[in-house]
Design a protein around this motif. Structure first.
Motif, mmCIF file in Angstrom:
data_model
loop_
_atom_site.group_PDB
_atom_site.id
_atom_site.type_symbol
_atom_site.label_atom_id
_atom_site.label_comp_id
_atom_site.label_asym_id
_atom_site.label_seq_id
_atom_site.Cartn_x
_atom_site.Cartn_y
_atom_site.Cartn_z
ATOM 1 N N ASP A 1 1.033 -1.129 0.001
ATOM 2 C CA ASP A 1 -0.042 -0.091 0.091
ATOM 3 C C ASP A 1 0.737 1.350 -0.005
ATOM 4 O OD1 ASP A 1 -1.567 2.058 0.304
ATOM 5 O OD2 ASP A 1 -2.910 1.201 2.166
ATOM 6 N N PRO A 2 0.820 2.170 -0.991
ATOM 7 C CA PRO A 2 1.712 3.054 -1.220
ATOM 8 C C PRO A 2 1.523 4.271 -0.033
ATOM 9 C CG PRO A 2 0.157 3.342 -3.127
ATOM 10 C CD PRO A 2 -0.047 1.961 -2.293
ATOM 11 N N ASP A 3 0.243 4.386 0.406
ATOM 12 C CA ASP A 3 0.161 5.195 1.500
ATOM 13 C C ASP A 3 0.500 4.808 2.927
ATOM 14 O OD1 ASP A 3 -1.896 6.977 0.009
ATOM 15 O OD2 ASP A 3 -3.628 5.683 0.474
ATOM 16 N N LEU A 4 0.515 3.531 3.024
ATOM 17 C CA LEU A 4 1.415 3.039 4.390
ATOM 18 C C LEU A 4 2.879 3.134 4.211
ATOM 19 C CD1 LEU A 4 1.669 1.621 6.879
ATOM 20 C CD2 LEU A 4 1.380 -0.449 5.820
ATOM 21 N N ALA A 5 3.395 2.909 2.981
ATOM 22 C CA ALA A 5 4.749 3.146 2.600
ATOM 23 C C ALA A 5 5.149 4.550 2.825
ATOM 24 C CB ALA A 5 4.952 2.747 1.293
ATOM 25 N N GLU A 6 4.192 5.511 2.411
ATOM 26 C CA GLU A 6 4.715 6.950 2.502
ATOM 27 C C GLU A 6 4.691 7.360 3.782
ATOM 28 O OE1 GLU A 6 5.009 10.480 0.351
ATOM 29 O OE2 GLU A 6 5.364 8.389 0.143
ATOM 30 N N PHE A 7 3.678 6.802 4.771
ATOM 31 C CA PHE A 7 3.702 7.113 6.126
ATOM 32 C C PHE A 7 5.037 6.575 6.704
ATOM 33 C CE2 PHE A 7 2.865 5.573 10.463
ATOM 34 C CZ PHE A 7 2.760 6.784 11.159
ATOM 35 N N LEU A 8 5.422 5.500 6.455
ATOM 36 C CA LEU A 8 6.701 4.704 7.060
ATOM 37 C C LEU A 8 7.853 5.509 6.581
ATOM 38 C CD1 LEU A 8 5.758 0.961 6.559
ATOM 39 C CD2 LEU A 8 6.171 2.115 8.784
#
Length: 477
Positions: free
Chosen positions: A27-34
């Motif tokens: 998930d790019p949104d989770l990746a972005e958060f991390l």
């Protein structure tokens, strides 16, 4: 696996008792958060301790994974010179129609560029014969390649004591080679150091004797720069050749852009003072490079959630069908999954660039198709994608430090390749061995993991001259 699980945003691989569970992030949104600064992580989630522990014997404990050196336009003449040497080797192969592995030529090229920029000296890797000089049994380049193949690949690698001993030996050998090249800087020889204008260490290393800790750090930075530069760039270069000759209409469009922006003699234009500006005016060429990186990412990233960071993740429970929260910082003994999934004392996330880059949920029904136009400033409505979905160099404070150098090397190579393609003799390439034919929905040509991801067969192929064969231009593989 991801397809069979129903394309989830995250899924867990439980390796216990050999290793802690790994959370695969698609998930790019989770990746972005991390990868971005947040209330949980001031400078983004730290790098995975497991990945660091595996890389430390290869790159050294004080490596560049958390450093940020600068890239300047002064590297263009260096890259251009080594691209010229690479093309001369390709021309020699085309003269004899010999089957060659492009990984060998690509790695020699990227090693030449990385070493030249790091040390300010031309090691002439591409011009050296196997078994001689830097390619001798214990030469610098051979030592680098040996270390890369000693990278641990499974949790059981911790018990491979012979591999560990070999890693320690070749690490010391690499440092001995590096000390010889860095001697002018470490000894405070200002005259010699100033004569190496393209050397990164002339900008970062003080011209005075270093303390032992500073010396160790310098050697480990050099390792990281050379390893990262050689493996990742060589992989992108190989896949660029594969995709362009598989889709000749794309190669024609690339050449048309070069003719329009760089003029009738593109390589001469890149040797001039306006080269940096001209290279920024090639949007389609940049789009081609991004599309290659989307489909064939050479690496990914792992992040670690420290204990006590109060990090929770909402996931869908496939058994109950409900969204439940999981505490992934090792502080909660259970969670709401059925049956309960005991959280590990620490959690690592692997941001899977391959899944994210090919996900139809992000790139639409054409996700599996090589289509550089999706990255143009005004993308087609049929190819929408969120900005966070392209993560080849990762994003945030810990993004790839060599991003601009990598793009520069590949861009200049594509200019040279286009020139040879449209020349009177007409340079051509054809894949042999693994042919890229789809089998059960998957391409036969795939990546394998060494230190980074590399084409399975070294991208074996034949270079030849179209006009000398006297045949019609081929339309792909």
């Amino acid at each position: 696996m991801w397809e069979k699980l129903g394309r989830p945003g995250v899924f867990f691989l439980d390796f216990r008792p050999l290793a802690n569970p790994l959370c695969i992030c698609a998930d790019p949104d989770l990746a972005e958060f991390l990868t971005r600064a947040s209330a949980h992580f001031k400078t983004s989630a730290p790098k995975s301790k497991i990945a660091i522990e595996q890389l430390n014997p290869i790159l050294g404990h004080e490596n560049l994974l958390n450093k940020t050196p600068r890239q300047t336009n002064a590297s263009i003449p260096v890259v251009l010179g080594h691209v010229t040497t690479l093309m001369s080797r390709i021309f020699a192969a085309a003269d004899t129609c010999a089957t060659i592995r492009m990984d060998v030529l690509a790695k020699d090229f990227s090693a030449d560029v990385s070493a030249h920029l790091a040390l300010g000296q031309d090691l002439q890797v591409q011009k050296s014969k196997d078994g001689e000089g830097v390619k001798s049994r214990f030469g610098l380049i051979t030592t680098m390649h040996t270390l890369a193949h000693l990278y641990p690949k499974t949790p059981m690698s911790r018990f491979e004591f012979i591999r560990k001993a070999k890693t320690a030996f070749y690490s010391r050998l690499f440092d001995a080679h590096a000390l010889r090249y860095l001697k002018p800087f470490l000894d405070g020889d200002a005259e010699t150091a100033n004569s190496l204008p393209h050397c990164i260490f002339s900008l970062t290393t003080p011209l005075k004797p270093l303390a032992p800790a500073g010396l160790q750090s310098t050697l480990h930075q050099l390792r990281t720069f050379l390893f990262a530069g050689e493996d990742t760039i060589s992989s992108v270069l190989q896949w660029s050749i594969y995709e362009l000759f598989k889709h000749p209409h794309v190669l024609h469009d690339v050449i048309s852009e070069h003719d329009a922006i760089l003029g009738p003699d593109p390589l001469t234009a890149l040797a001039g003072r306006n080269a940096p500006t001209l290279l920024q005016k090639l949007p389609y060429t940049t789009a081609v490079m991004k599309e290659v990186l989307r489909l064939h990412p050479p690496a990914a990233t792992s992040r670690h959630v420290p204990k006590g960071s109060n990090f929770t993740l909402t996931v869908n429970d496939p058994l109950s069908g409900k969204d439940v929260e999981m505490e992934l910082d090792g502080t909660s003994p259970t969670n709401q999954l059925t049956p309960p999934f005991p959280p590990p004392p620490k959690q690592d996330f692997y941001i899977n660039h391959h899944i994210i880059g090919r996900s139809p949920l992000l790139w639409g029904p054409s996700a599996h198709i090589f289509s550089p136009s999706r990255f143009l400033p005004s993308p087609s409505p049929n190819n929408p994608h969120p900005t966070t979905a392209f993560r080849a160099f990762e994003r945030g404070p810990r993004a790839c430090i060599g991003k601009y150098l990598a793009l520069l090397e590949i861009k200049i190579f594509l200019v040279a390749l286009g020139e040879a393609y449209k020349s009177k003799k007409g340079l051509r390439w054809e894949k042999v061995g693994f042919r890229g034919v789809e089998v059960d929905g998957m391409e036969e040509v795939f990546d394998v993991s060494v230190l980074t991801h590399q084409p399975v067969d070294g991208m074996r192929g034949v270079w030849w001259w179209e006009r000398e064969r006297g045949g019609e231009e081929k339309g792909g593989l």
